[in-house]
Design a protein around this motif. Structure first.
Motif, PDB file in Angstrom:
ATOM      1  N   ARG A 122      12.109   6.318  -9.818  1.00  0.00           N
ATOM      2  CA  ARG A 122      11.841   4.853  -8.967  1.00  0.00           C
ATOM      3  C   ARG A 122      13.129   4.316  -8.437  1.00  0.00           C
ATOM      4  O   ARG A 122      13.152   3.840  -7.492  1.00  0.00           O
ATOM      5  CB  ARG A 122      10.377   4.409  -8.299  1.00  0.00           C
ATOM      6  CG  ARG A 122       8.802   4.912  -8.297  1.00  0.00           C
ATOM      7  CD  ARG A 122       9.417   6.123  -7.004  1.00  0.00           C
ATOM      8  NE  ARG A 122       7.737   7.174  -7.474  1.00  0.00           N
ATOM      9  CZ  ARG A 122       8.036   8.420  -6.421  1.00  0.00           C
ATOM     10  NH1 ARG A 122       9.178   8.709  -6.192  1.00  0.00           N
ATOM     11  NH2 ARG A 122       7.660   9.233  -6.292  1.00  0.00           N
ATOM     12  N   ARG A 155       7.110  12.394   3.604  1.00  0.00           N
ATOM     13  CA  ARG A 155       6.767  10.798   3.629  1.00  0.00           C
ATOM     14  C   ARG A 155       7.627  10.312   2.332  1.00  0.00           C
ATOM     15  O   ARG A 155       8.091   8.911   2.606  1.00  0.00           O
ATOM     16  CB  ARG A 155       5.323  10.264   4.015  1.00  0.00           C
ATOM     17  CG  ARG A 155       4.360   8.809   4.317  1.00  0.00           C
ATOM     18  CD  ARG A 155       4.162   8.579   4.157  1.00  0.00           C
ATOM     19  NE  ARG A 155       2.920   7.754   4.681  1.00  0.00           N
ATOM     20  CZ  ARG A 155       2.297   6.679   3.767  1.00  0.00           C
ATOM     21  NH1 ARG A 155       2.676   7.449   2.531  1.00  0.00           N
ATOM     22  NH2 ARG A 155       2.502   5.344   3.461  1.00  0.00           N
ATOM     23  N   VAL A 156       7.202  10.044   1.239  1.00  0.00           N
ATOM     24  CA  VAL A 156       7.177  10.030   0.133  1.00  0.00           C
ATOM     25  C   VAL A 156       9.076   9.948   0.057  1.00  0.00           C
ATOM     26  O   VAL A 156       9.383   8.948  -0.599  1.00  0.00           O
ATOM     27  CB  VAL A 156       6.829  11.072  -1.215  1.00  0.00           C
ATOM     28  CG1 VAL A 156       6.832  10.805  -3.139  1.00  0.00           C
ATOM     29  CG2 VAL A 156       5.443  10.369  -1.361  1.00  0.00           C
ATOM     30  N   VAL A 183      10.244   7.272   1.626  1.00  0.00           N
ATOM     31  CA  VAL A 183       9.960   5.786   0.870  1.00  0.00           C
ATOM     32  C   VAL A 183      11.086   5.645   0.223  1.00  0.00           C
ATOM     33  O   VAL A 183      10.994   4.795   0.264  1.00  0.00           O
ATOM     34  CB  VAL A 183       8.944   5.497   0.760  1.00  0.00           C
ATOM     35  CG1 VAL A 183       8.475   4.241   0.321  1.00  0.00           C
ATOM     36  CG2 VAL A 183       8.100   5.691   1.505  1.00  0.00           C
ATOM     37  N   MET A 243       2.635   5.771  -3.704  1.00  0.00           N
ATOM     38  CA  MET A 243       3.703   6.563  -4.395  1.00  0.00           C
ATOM     39  C   MET A 243       3.452   7.472  -5.438  1.00  0.00           C
ATOM     40  O   MET A 243       2.221   7.225  -6.078  1.00  0.00           O
ATOM     41  CB  MET A 243       4.826   6.113  -4.151  1.00  0.00           C
ATOM     42  CG  MET A 243       5.809   5.160  -3.356  1.00  0.00           C
ATOM     43  SD  MET A 243       6.619   6.719  -2.298  1.00  0.00           S
ATOM     44  CE  MET A 243       8.355   6.587  -2.938  1.00  0.00           C
ATOM     45  N   GLU A 256       5.826  -3.500  -7.459  1.00  0.00           N
ATOM     46  CA  GLU A 256       4.192  -2.348  -6.525  1.00  0.00           C
ATOM     47  C   GLU A 256       3.627  -1.355  -7.659  1.00  0.00           C
ATOM     48  O   GLU A 256       2.879  -0.536  -7.061  1.00  0.00           O
ATOM     49  CB  GLU A 256       5.168  -1.616  -5.477  1.00  0.00           C
ATOM     50  CG  GLU A 256       5.389  -3.034  -4.627  1.00  0.00           C
ATOM     51  CD  GLU A 256       4.177  -3.788  -4.171  1.00  0.00           C
ATOM     52  OE1 GLU A 256       2.908  -3.550  -4.275  1.00  0.00           O
ATOM     53  OE2 GLU A 256       4.347  -5.061  -3.211  1.00  0.00           O
ATOM     54  N   MET A 257       4.462  -0.886  -8.155  1.00  0.00           N
ATOM     55  CA  MET A 257       3.831   0.696  -9.179  1.00  0.00           C
ATOM     56  C   MET A 257       3.988   0.451 -10.553  1.00  0.00           C
ATOM     57  O   MET A 257       3.164   1.020 -11.147  1.00  0.00           O
ATOM     58  CB  MET A 257       5.269   1.351  -8.920  1.00  0.00           C
ATOM     59  CG  MET A 257       5.368   1.663  -7.640  1.00  0.00           C
ATOM     60  SD  MET A 257       6.676   2.854  -7.688  1.00  0.00           S
ATOM     61  CE  MET A 257       7.280   3.066  -6.165  1.00  0.00           C
ATOM     62  N   ASP A 265       0.720  -1.179   0.099  1.00  0.00           N
ATOM     63  CA  ASP A 265       0.271  -0.164  -0.205  1.00  0.00           C
ATOM     64  C   ASP A 265       1.196   1.664   0.517  1.00  0.00           C
ATOM     65  O   ASP A 265       0.334   2.379  -0.697  1.00  0.00           O
ATOM     66  CB  ASP A 265      -0.500  -0.242   1.177  1.00  0.00           C
ATOM     67  CG  ASP A 265      -1.896  -0.725   1.189  1.00  0.00           C
ATOM     68  OD1 ASP A 265      -2.423  -1.021   2.066  1.00  0.00           O
ATOM     69  OD2 ASP A 265      -2.543  -1.523   0.234  1.00  0.00           O
ATOM     70  N   THR A 266       1.434   1.336   0.709  1.00  0.00           N
ATOM     71  CA  THR A 266       2.824   2.460   0.916  1.00  0.00           C
ATOM     72  C   THR A 266       3.343   2.379  -0.226  1.00  0.00           C
ATOM     73  O   THR A 266       3.770   3.591  -1.055  1.00  0.00           O
ATOM     74  CB  THR A 266       3.969   2.438   1.411  1.00  0.00           C
ATOM     75  OG1 THR A 266       3.138   2.032   3.047  1.00  0.00           O
ATOM     76  CG2 THR A 266       4.831   3.161   1.474  1.00  0.00           C
ATOM     77  N   LEU A 267       3.876   1.599  -1.198  1.00  0.00           N
ATOM     78  CA  LEU A 267       4.591   1.741  -2.177  1.00  0.00           C
ATOM     79  C   LEU A 267       3.797   2.628  -3.271  1.00  0.00           C
ATOM     80  O   LEU A 267       3.547   3.427  -4.253  1.00  0.00           O
ATOM     81  CB  LEU A 267       5.446   0.874  -2.622  1.00  0.00           C
ATOM     82  CG  LEU A 267       6.761   0.185  -1.774  1.00  0.00           C
ATOM     83  CD1 LEU A 267       6.978  -1.349  -2.399  1.00  0.00           C
ATOM     84  CD2 LEU A 267       7.728   1.329  -1.899  1.00  0.00           C
ATOM     85  N   GLN A 268       2.614   1.999  -3.162  1.00  0.00           N
ATOM     86  CA  GLN A 268       1.505   2.034  -4.758  1.00  0.00           C
ATOM     87  C   GLN A 268       1.225   3.501  -4.159  1.00  0.00           C
ATOM     88  O   GLN A 268       0.262   4.130  -5.234  1.00  0.00           O
ATOM     89  CB  GLN A 268       0.450   1.102  -4.721  1.00  0.00           C
ATOM     90  CG  GLN A 268       1.020  -0.224  -4.769  1.00  0.00           C
ATOM     91  CD  GLN A 268      -0.333  -1.484  -4.686  1.00  0.00           C
ATOM     92  OE1 GLN A 268      -1.641  -1.229  -4.094  1.00  0.00           O
ATOM     93  NE2 GLN A 268       0.381  -2.751  -4.486  1.00  0.00           N
TER      94      GLN A 268
END
Lengths: 331, 194
Positions: B41, B125-126, B129, A58, B148-149, A53-56
């Motif tokens: 990323r 936060r970004v 990460v 972004m 994830e992306m 969830d955290t990465l998605q």
């Protein structure tokens, strides 16, 4: 104990795949059964989901500029490795394989074994007909230019190319090539290190060809026209004394790029060391008897010699052979 | 121009091979933003991502004849880009600290921020990460970003990264564990949420 730990690691991998929905029905059921009785496994799954969830979450970065025009401008001058080239290349490699086979047959030492003269001859013929596996694999890969080449080259570049030159690795990975014309040979005196020479190649847009293709080129035989970038070196070569070699670099690029690189090399004392004005020669010599088109791709094998080990200057010599030009007649 | 009147990837490839100078531009426009985001990323730098995304398209153009269509064009393009990204990272100093990341990633304004304070918190936060991502090895970072992306399946990631599916699964798992550990050091409240 080790088996238990290995099983745990494997099972936890299933938890990760479970989060991604990448398990079969049976495997998913197995994981769910475990989650129902193992709070730590359940916690791990929740943590991995939270991580996803955290990465998605972004934000999506955008270039905020149209790359289309920039890319198209770069590609308009680039030759695509088209089907015609590939066909010529296939035929070219086949011819080179045949030539290599013939060379090996000619130079294979004859051995007679008691009671098996035919076998040894057959063995030598067979060996001659079959080039070294490494070279053969390279040729086979190059003859079939397809996605497999792209798949293999990155792995190959990582495992075979020397680690000493990051630039060489980068360029090899980024733009792997196959030779389009016979290899030319240029001897250079290098005052700086090989790494500096690599930078010179990269900065002039030249691509360092991987080691496997260099071997292939060496076995087929190089064009004999040599270019001596230093009179001292030329004298050493003429007197048959072997000048020390610090490296060999097979580079590919357009004739224009080669000329520019050689010009930069000659004008950079960090690379070339002390040179006389006589030794300086602009970048116009590439081509020799046959004028090369500026965008014509060529390969040059640079033999690098340390500056301090070349022979003392010979007496003023006007032998033209020491100044043969790249791409000129074979000598 | 809607996608309905644009050629699909296969057609654009064929048109490019046939010599249509604009056809490749269709592919660039189609994938540039998505590929750029992925590379930001992976590389941790907009500047690096711009370089690599262009290089990837140029190399794809040069090598287009070797694309046989067994895989999707996007898979093939991403494979090129991931290889270039790995090479690129070797030449660049990795951006590992949060302060450095601030100047390189995440400069775009956030959408729909309810308040400046919340927006700032989100941006921080970004950045954290992203900094945690950059502490991972390049291969772990690539696989996490692709999953994830990009939402790539294990099979697709296997094709892009030239790995068996089993290796994809284990590498992704280890990447998650590593990222979890990094984030736990930076954002303990986030990771412990369950």
């Amino acid at each position: 104990m080790a088996d238990t730990q290995a099983n745990d690691a494997f099972d936890d991998e299933l938890l990760s795949a479970y989060v991604d929905g990448e398990l079969s029905g049976d495997q998913a059921a197995q994981v769910e059964q475990r989650l129902s009785v193992d709070p730590k496994a359940k916690q791990l799954v929740e943590e991995m989901r939270a991580l996803s969830d955290t990465l998605q979450a972004m934000p999506c970065e955008t270039a905020n500029k149209d790359l289309r025009e920039a890319v198209l401008q770069r590609t308009v001058t680039l030759p695509r490795e088209g089907r015609a080239t590939r066909g010529v290349r296939r035929w070219g490699w086949a011819a080179m394989a045949l030539a290599a086979g013939l060379l090996l047959m000619v130079f294979q030492p004859t051995e007679e074994r008691d009671g098996q003269p035919l076998a040894s001859v057959d063995a030598s013929r067979k060996e001659a007909a079959e080039p070294a596996p490494e070279w053969q694999a390279s040729m086979a890969a190059d003859a079939e230019v397809d996605e497999e080449m792209l798949e293999n080259e990155a792995t190959f570049a990582k495992t075979v190319l020397p680690e000493s030159s990051a630039a060489a690795v980068d360029m090899a990975e980024a733009a792997p090539t196959v030779p389009v014309v016979p290899i030319q040979e240029v001897h250079l005196v290098l005052a700086g290190g090989v790494a500096e020479f690599d930078k010179l190649l990269v900065s002039n847009g030249l691509v360092r060809v991987d080691r496997m293709q260099r071997k292939a080129a060496a076995q087929v035989g190089r064009a004999r026209s040599l270019r001596m970038e230093n009179r001292q070196l030329a004298a050493a070569m003429e007197s048959k004394r072997k000048a020390a070699v610090v490296g060999e670099v097979l580079a590919e690029g357009t004739a224009e790029q080669m000329r520019n690189m050689l010009f930069a090399y000659q004008t950079d004392q960090r690379l070339y060391g002390e040179v006389s004005d006589d030794d300086r020669e602009g970048g116009s010599v590439v081509g020799g008897a046959r004028k090369l088109e500026a965008m014509e791709r060529i390969q040059v094998l640079f033999i690098l010699h340390p500056a301090q080990q070349t022979a003392k200057p010979a007496a003023a010599s006007k032998k033209a052979r020491s100044r043969e030009k790249v791409g000129g007649k074979e000598g | 121009m809607s996608d309905d009147v644009l050629p699909d990837d296969d057609q654009a490839v064929q048109d490019t091979l046939a010599g249509d100078p604009e056809a490749f531009g269709v592919l660039v426009e189609r994938y540039q933003d998505r590929l750029f985001n992925t590379l930001v990323r992976v590389l941790g730098s907009r500047e690096d991502a711009l370089d690599v995304v262009q290089d990837a398209f140029v190399q794809a153009f040069v090598k287009l004849d070797s694309f046989r269509g067994a895989a999707r064009f996007s898979t093939w393009l991403y494979r090129i880009a991931m290889n270039l990204a790995l090479s690129h990272r070797r030449r660049r100093r990795p951006v590992a600290s949060v302060d450095e990341t601030k100047t390189q990633v995440g400069e775009e304004p956030m959408d729909s921020q309810p308040s400046p304070e919340r927006g700032m918190i989100e941006r921080e936060r970004v950045e954290v990460v992203q900094a945690a991502l950059l502490k991972l090895g390049a291969e772990h970072r690539q696989i996490l970003v692709l999953r994830e992306m990009e939402g790539c399946s294990y099979e697709t990631m296997g094709k892009i990264l030239q790995l068996p599916v089993g290796t994809v699964r284990s590498r992704l798992f280890r990447a998650r564990l590593q990222l979890k550990a990094e984030l736990q050091a930076m954002l303990p409240d986030e990771v412990e949420r369950s």
